[in-house]
Design a protein around this motif. Structure first.
Motif, PDB file in Angstrom:
ATOM      1  N   TRP A 491       9.428 -43.224 -13.729  1.00 29.37           N
ATOM      2  CA  TRP A 491       7.987 -43.071 -13.957  1.00 29.37           C
ATOM      3  C   TRP A 491       7.202 -43.253 -12.653  1.00 29.37           C
ATOM      4  N   GLY A 493       8.215 -42.683  -9.747  1.00 28.98           N
ATOM      5  CA  GLY A 493       8.493 -41.592  -8.823  1.00 28.98           C
ATOM      6  C   GLY A 493       7.814 -40.286  -9.175  1.00 28.98           C
ATOM      7  N   GLY A 494       6.973 -40.294 -10.215  1.00 29.81           N
ATOM      8  CA  GLY A 494       6.215 -39.086 -10.529  1.00 29.81           C
ATOM      9  C   GLY A 494       6.760 -38.292 -11.686  1.00 29.81           C
ATOM     10  N   SER A 495       7.681 -38.865 -12.463  1.00 30.83           N
ATOM     11  CA  SER A 495       8.258 -38.143 -13.595  1.00 30.83           C
ATOM     12  C   SER A 495       7.471 -38.357 -14.879  1.00 30.83           C
ATOM     13  N   ASP A 499      -0.217 -39.576 -19.864  1.00 29.93           N
ATOM     14  CA  ASP A 499      -1.000 -40.699 -19.389  1.00 29.93           C
ATOM     15  C   ASP A 499      -1.158 -41.789 -20.438  1.00 29.93           C
ATOM     16  N   ALA A 586      11.985 -38.996  -6.809  1.00 30.78           N
ATOM     17  CA  ALA A 586      11.169 -38.508  -5.687  1.00 30.78           C
ATOM     18  C   ALA A 586      11.808 -38.823  -4.343  1.00 30.78           C
ATOM     19  N   VAL A 600       5.690 -40.830  -2.962  1.00 32.40           N
ATOM     20  CA  VAL A 600       4.947 -41.152  -4.172  1.00 32.40           C
ATOM     21  C   VAL A 600       3.454 -40.983  -3.908  1.00 32.40           C
ATOM     22  N   GLU A 601       2.702 -40.844  -4.973  1.00 34.07           N
ATOM     23  CA  GLU A 601       1.255 -40.679  -4.846  1.00 34.07           C
ATOM     24  C   GLU A 601       0.487 -41.946  -5.204  1.00 34.07           C
ATOM     25  N   ALA A 602       1.007 -42.739  -6.120  1.00 35.90           N
ATOM     26  CA  ALA A 602       0.277 -43.922  -6.585  1.00 35.90           C
ATOM     27  C   ALA A 602       0.502 -45.113  -5.655  1.00 35.90           C
ATOM     28  N   ALA A 605       2.979 -47.542  -7.106  1.00 36.03           N
ATOM     29  CA  ALA A 605       4.378 -47.137  -6.959  1.00 36.03           C
ATOM     30  C   ALA A 605       4.875 -47.428  -5.549  1.00 36.03           C
ATOM     31  N   ARG A 606       4.017 -47.180  -4.559  1.00 38.11           N
ATOM     32  CA  ARG A 606       4.378 -47.483  -3.167  1.00 38.11           C
ATOM     33  C   ARG A 606       4.652 -48.975  -2.996  1.00 38.11           C
ATOM     34  N   LEU A 638      -0.539 -38.961   0.317  1.00 30.50           N
ATOM     35  CA  LEU A 638       0.841 -38.999  -0.163  1.00 30.50           C
ATOM     36  C   LEU A 638       1.579 -40.036   0.664  1.00 30.50           C
TER      37      LEU A 638
END
Length: 1052
Positions: A491, A493-495, A499, A586, A600-602, A605-606, A638
């Motif tokens: 999740w 990693g962008g999968s 929402d 990702a 990752v974008e969030a 998550a980073r 990103l």
């Protein structure tokens, strides 16, 4: 004065222009510190006055008509006739309350540290007025035993404050002269010493009370009853504790010439005496999270004494103190090498200026040939720790610095110089330099060493199954935690396919991931979309609910607050599963499997990827790249997280569902991986002044713990202020309390007169010190006041007396010298304290005397010896022979022998007779030494030879101590008694052996047959008290048995 006046201009006192005309007098004449003022009708003896336009502090010491003679405690240069003198109507007083310990004041209770901060100078500007107690510092006040409506009287305790780990219960007492009915008591909370915490009413008059009060220095504080002292003041020095003991509440004089060790004895008293308090005339911003021993995170201000925090080795560290204060703060932030901007999601924290950073300087040894003024030389450059002294504060600073050594080609030729350079370079250790540095000193480093200096983060070695516990609570098996962690990684990693619910979107080619999800939740629904090239997998049931709870907890959906430390201490394999999901979703893995990147974008998550990777011992860094805007739409950055670490990373890759084109990644067990700390570059930024919160850890640890961001940091401790050689050394001393080392300053207040203050301030310092001592005595503590030295005070009296044209007595001292000394020493004693609850305290006064040339007939020494009950006379000859403590056992005495006999009877009934025998042997040795000088040792009787030899052992191995050794710097009373018992036992048995055989057994025969035993007697002092009383008593008992056995064998 190095800009001191300009820096302190805003703090300087000015006379109150609104005061009435009748409050003013005017300077009539000036003679050094003695000023005569006129128009002073109505002033009182010892009234506090402010002299001149700079409002210099003074005191009325004589009244004659409308003229008053003033003793001024500051330099009077520049005063002129006609300058104003303002009466205060109050006597010279001191402020008493929280904040006295760990502080250094001048003679009129001005804090030297605060003065230095204001003036930015090593000098004290005239007229500077700084409060004795910090009015901005907040203390945690706890009300105690008092409620609204209760009657309260002077000395009653109505609250307490935790000041430091040695003064955990600073009692807040009603001033001795106050009384009334309580109308308000403040609830538990943080207050300054200026905040009202108690209101009382008496006869219709309401009074407000704070945590501090003032008391006149010349007025003894009242007590309920003075008691006879009956407990020894133990010093840890055998010659003092055994032969010339003092009592808690007693008076002692230490006269001695320069170099005899008065200061060393004073420090020993401060360090090892059984006193609760001594009067001797690094931390983080609020909200900083630390790791508890179980791996959970907590704000530093919420940690309590006795709790355990986590060390980098995975072991707990006990918190023994909570330093608090206010200071200039610094922000520490992780940066990329050679950069100054913070790295995205990097480590950052805010600490105070004196916090010690745990740093590492990577060693770089280089060799190069340089030409200097037509001379070639080979230069070896390297890094080494260097120390320097800060000229402003006098403190020692240790920094890593670039060093170089040159080898000139002209002396030994080019080849010879290169050979010597290579040999020198090889001798330098290539290991990195691990050290600590205060945050404020980082900017002092040279550029080369600064670039090579890093901080470090460490893996979390604690395994606390929080996710497994949550799974069991949700009705799942604990083993489900690993699959939930993997799905969390997917999740992050962008999968995410939704929402609002746990739905995954998986690329069409990644069937392995789809199968992994379905195997975790067999009831999940799979739907394929050929148009978009994705499959969606929707989870159902209990697993879905648990997963969604943790997605929100980690902040992986919009609007949720992130708790990135939630899984820090989960088992290794759970953390590895989450990172494996991230890499599958990702990530890109290098062909050799030694590094990987995750995009990752969030930000959550980073941060999750960074913290979990670092907790596993994987080197992790993050960078950000913002895509170019199109159609005026701003793009979110990103983030790329880079992971490196062959062993630790292999454990993650072995749990991935995708092969990632890595040739071979063997299944790795988490337990077999070596997890190491890693370093990061950092930048410093000075911030404004703010409150700091710290932890002091047990001395059994390495004083280091981990923040929730995994940075390894040093514990904090209160420190003293350094003003001169004694004041530089004193704050560095420690004492052992309950098995841990504590700074002596935590139970010490220093009253020090600086060199540019007039001699009159010396008298004030004596009274300031004894008043502070009485305040802590009234709290039920045993206080030792050390006056070093009363000779300087007496010299001040002599100078003032001379300027007053009084009739001089012996050596020019005033006739009232003895009366003044007596009025000071009589404030010592054991007492029943005023007020409730019932408590007992004492003040022990130890006065060092410095007679000129060591002449004990000096008037100050003579007057002192007529008052005090214990005399520790220091001998210049003993000091020259390096015999320390240099206490002359022939001259010294104690009048407390009878008072202490009941105590010794309880502690060790044999002790009194042992001490008597020891003194007799020493006296016999002194008498025999005169005979030996005349007729030689061979003419002595055998028993006299034994007395001489045992006296030598007593002098060299019992009375003499090595203050720089671990085993002998402090001698507990049980060790003193056993050493004396075995030495006296040897003497008595040797004498008995000679006398019972009518001289057939001689001293020479005893010495030859028992040389090993005599050596063991001399070696008793080498036994370390740290081994414990039981171990030492067993060794000494065995020596006693061996001695008895050998004497029996000798007689047979």
């Amino acid at each position: 004065m190095a800009g001191a006046l300009e820096n302190a201009a805003r703090e300087l006192r000015r006379l109150d222009e609104d005061a009435s005309e009748s409050s003013y007098g005017y300077v009539y004449s000036v003679s050094g510190p003695v000023v005569i003022a006129e128009q002073m009708t109505g002033c009182a003896m010892y009234e506090l006055v402010h002299v001149g336009h700079e409002a210099l502090v003074g005191e009325v010491i004589r009244i004659d008509g409308d003229k008053a003679t003033l003793q001024v405690y500051e330099e009077t240069a520049g005063l002129t006739v006609g300058d104003p003198v303002l009466r205060s109507g109050q006597p010279l007083s001191v402020e008493l309350g929280p904040g006295l310990s760990s502080n250094i004041f001048d003679g009129i209770q001005r804090p030297l540290k605060a003065i230095q901060e204001v003036s930015q100078s090593i000098y004290i500007p005239r007229g500077l007025d700084t409060p004795a107690l910090d009015k901005k510092l907040e203390w945690q006040f706890e009300p105690a035993g008092v409620q609204v409506g209760d009657h309260i009287a002077g000395g009653d305790v109505f609250g307490s404050v935790y000041e430091n780990s040695l003064l955990r219960n600073h009692r807040i007492m009603l001033p001795p002269t106050a009384r009334g009915t309580v109308t308000y008591i403040a609830p538990s909370g943080k207050y300054t010493v200026a905040d009202v915490v108690l209101e009382t009413e008496f006869e219709g008059v309401k009074s407000q009370h704070t945590m501090m009060h003032v008391w006149p220095v010349r007025l003894p504080r009242p007590v309920t009853e003075k008691l006879a002292a009956d407990h020894p003041l133990l010093t840890g020095q055998r010659v003092l504790d055994a032969l010339f003991p003092c009592v808690q509440g007693g008076t002692t004089a230490i006269p001695g010439a320069f170099g005899c060790g008065k200061t060393v004895i004073s420090q020993s008293l401060s360090k090892y005496s059984n006193s609760d308090f001594i009067v001797y005339v690094g931390c983080f911003a609020e909200g900083t999270q630390v790791l508890r021993a179980d791996g959970s995170a907590a704000n530093i201000e919420d940690i309590a004494v006795g709790e355990q925090v986590l060390g980098e080795d995975g072991l707990p560290r006990e918190v023994v103190a909570l330093p608090r204060g206010r200071e200039t703060m610094y922000e520490v932030a992780e940066v990329a090498d050679g950069q100054t901007e913070k790295t995205p999601g990097g480590i950052s924290f805010v600490c105070n200026a004196t916090h010690k950073l745990v740093v590492r300087t990577e060693q770089h040894v280089t060799t190069a040939t340089e030409a200097v003024a037509d001379h070639e030389q080979t230069v070896v450059s390297y890094f080494a720790l260097d120390s320097a002294t800060d000229l402003l504060s006098g403190r020692r600073i240790e920094l890593a610095a670039a060093r170089s050594r040159c080898f000139d080609h002209g002396a030994v030729g080019a080849a010879g110089a290169r050979s010597k350079a290579a040999e020198f370079a090889a001798s330098i250790s290539s290991s990195p330099i691990d050290w600590t540095v205060e945050a404020r000193d980082i900017e002092r480093m040279d550029d080369a060493a600064r670039r090579a200096t890093y901080q470090r983060y460490a893996p979390v070695h604690v395994e606390r199954p929080s996710l497994a516990a949550a799974a069991e609570k949700a009705g799942l098996a604990a083993a489900a935690a690993a699959e939930v962690a993997y799905l969390l990684g997917l999740w992050a990693g962008g999968s995410a396919g939704s929402d609002s619910s746990p739905v995954f979107a998986v690329r069409a080619g990644d069937e392995e991931i789809t199968r992994r999800i379905v195997s975790a939740d067999p009831g999940s629904a799979v739907a394929s979309s050929a148009r978009y090239g994705y499959s969606t997998v929707a989870l159902t049931g209990k697993l879905a609910g648990l997963l969604w709870t943790w997605i929100r907890r980690l902040g992986l959906v919009h609007g949720a607050k992130a708790d990135t430390a939630a899984l820090l201490a989960d088992p290794y394999h759970v953390r590895e599963q989450l990172l494996a999901g991230l890499v599958d979703a990702a990530g890109r893995v290098a062909d050799d499997g030694r590094s990987a990147t995750v995009a990752v974008e969030a930000p959550a998550a980073r941060d999750c990827a960074l913290v979990l990777a670092r907790s596993l011992g994987i080197s992790a860094t993050a960078s950000a790249e913002t895509p170019a805007a199109s159609d005026d739409i701003k793009r979110d950055p990103l983030y790329t997280v880079s992971l490196e670490g062959a062993g630790a990373l292999a454990g993650v890759l072995s749990k991935c569902a995708l092969p990632h084109n890595v040739a071979a990644v063997a299944a790795t067990t988490s337990a077999g991986v070596e997890r190491q700390p890693h370093c990061f570059a950092f930048a410093m930024k000075q911030l404004s002044t703010a409150d700091y919160y710290g932890l002091t850890l047990s001395d059994a640890s390495d004083h280091r713990f981990m923040l929730a961001n995994l940075c390894v940091v040093h514990n904090c401790g209160e420190r003293g202020n350094e003003m001169s050689e004694v004041l530089m050394d004193f704050p560095q001393l420690t004492t052992e309390v309950d098995g841990r080392q504590e700074p002596i300053m935590q139970r010490t207040t220093l009253v020090a007169n600086t060199s540019n203050m007039p001699v009159a301030a010396r008298e004030a310092s004596i009274y300031t010190g004894i008043t502070v001592s009485e305040y802590f005595r009234d709290q039920g503590k045993h206080v030792a006041m050390i006056a070093d030295s009363t000779s300087r005070w007496a010299e001040a009296l002599r100078e003032i007396s001379g300027r007053l044209a009084e009739m001089p007595a012996d050596s020019g001292y005033p006739a009232y010298l003895g009366a003044r000394l007596a009025s000071f020493y009589e404030r010592a004693g054991k007492v029943k304290c005023l007020g409730g609850p019932e408590r007992y305290g004492s003040v022990s006064v130890v006065g060092a005397v410095s007679p000129p040339g060591g002449d004990f007939s000096d008037p100050v020494t003579s007057a002192t010896l007529g008052i005090v009950q214990v005399f520790w006379g220091l001998d210049k000859k003993l000091a020259q022979r390096k015999h320390f403590p240099s206490v002359n056992w022939s001259l010294s005495y104690s009048k407390y022998m009878n008072a202490l006999e009941p105590h010794y009877e309880k502690a060790d009934p044999e002790f009194v007779s042992l001490r008597t025998s020891c003194k007799e042997i020493l006296q016999a040795e002194e008498d025999l030494s005169e005979i030996v000088q005349l007729v030689g040792k061979s003419a002595l009787a055998e028993t006299d030879k034994i007395a001489l030899e045992v006296a030598r052992i007593i002098k060299d191995d019992f009375l003499q101590q090595n203050g720089y050794s671990n085993y002998d710097r402090y001698c507990p009373f049980y060790k003193t008694t056993w050493m004396l018992r075995n030495m006296i036992g040897f003497y008595k048995q040797a004498v008995h052996a000679v006398e019972s055989t009518s001289g057939q057994i001689t001293w020479a025969r005893i010495r030859d047959n028992m040389s090993d035993l005599i050596y063991r007697l001399s070696s008793m002092k080498f036994e370390d008290p740290a081994d414990g009383e039981a171990a030492l008593v067993e060794k000494y008992t065995q020596l006693q048995r061996d001695m008895e056995e050998q004497f029996r064998s000798l007689g047979d």
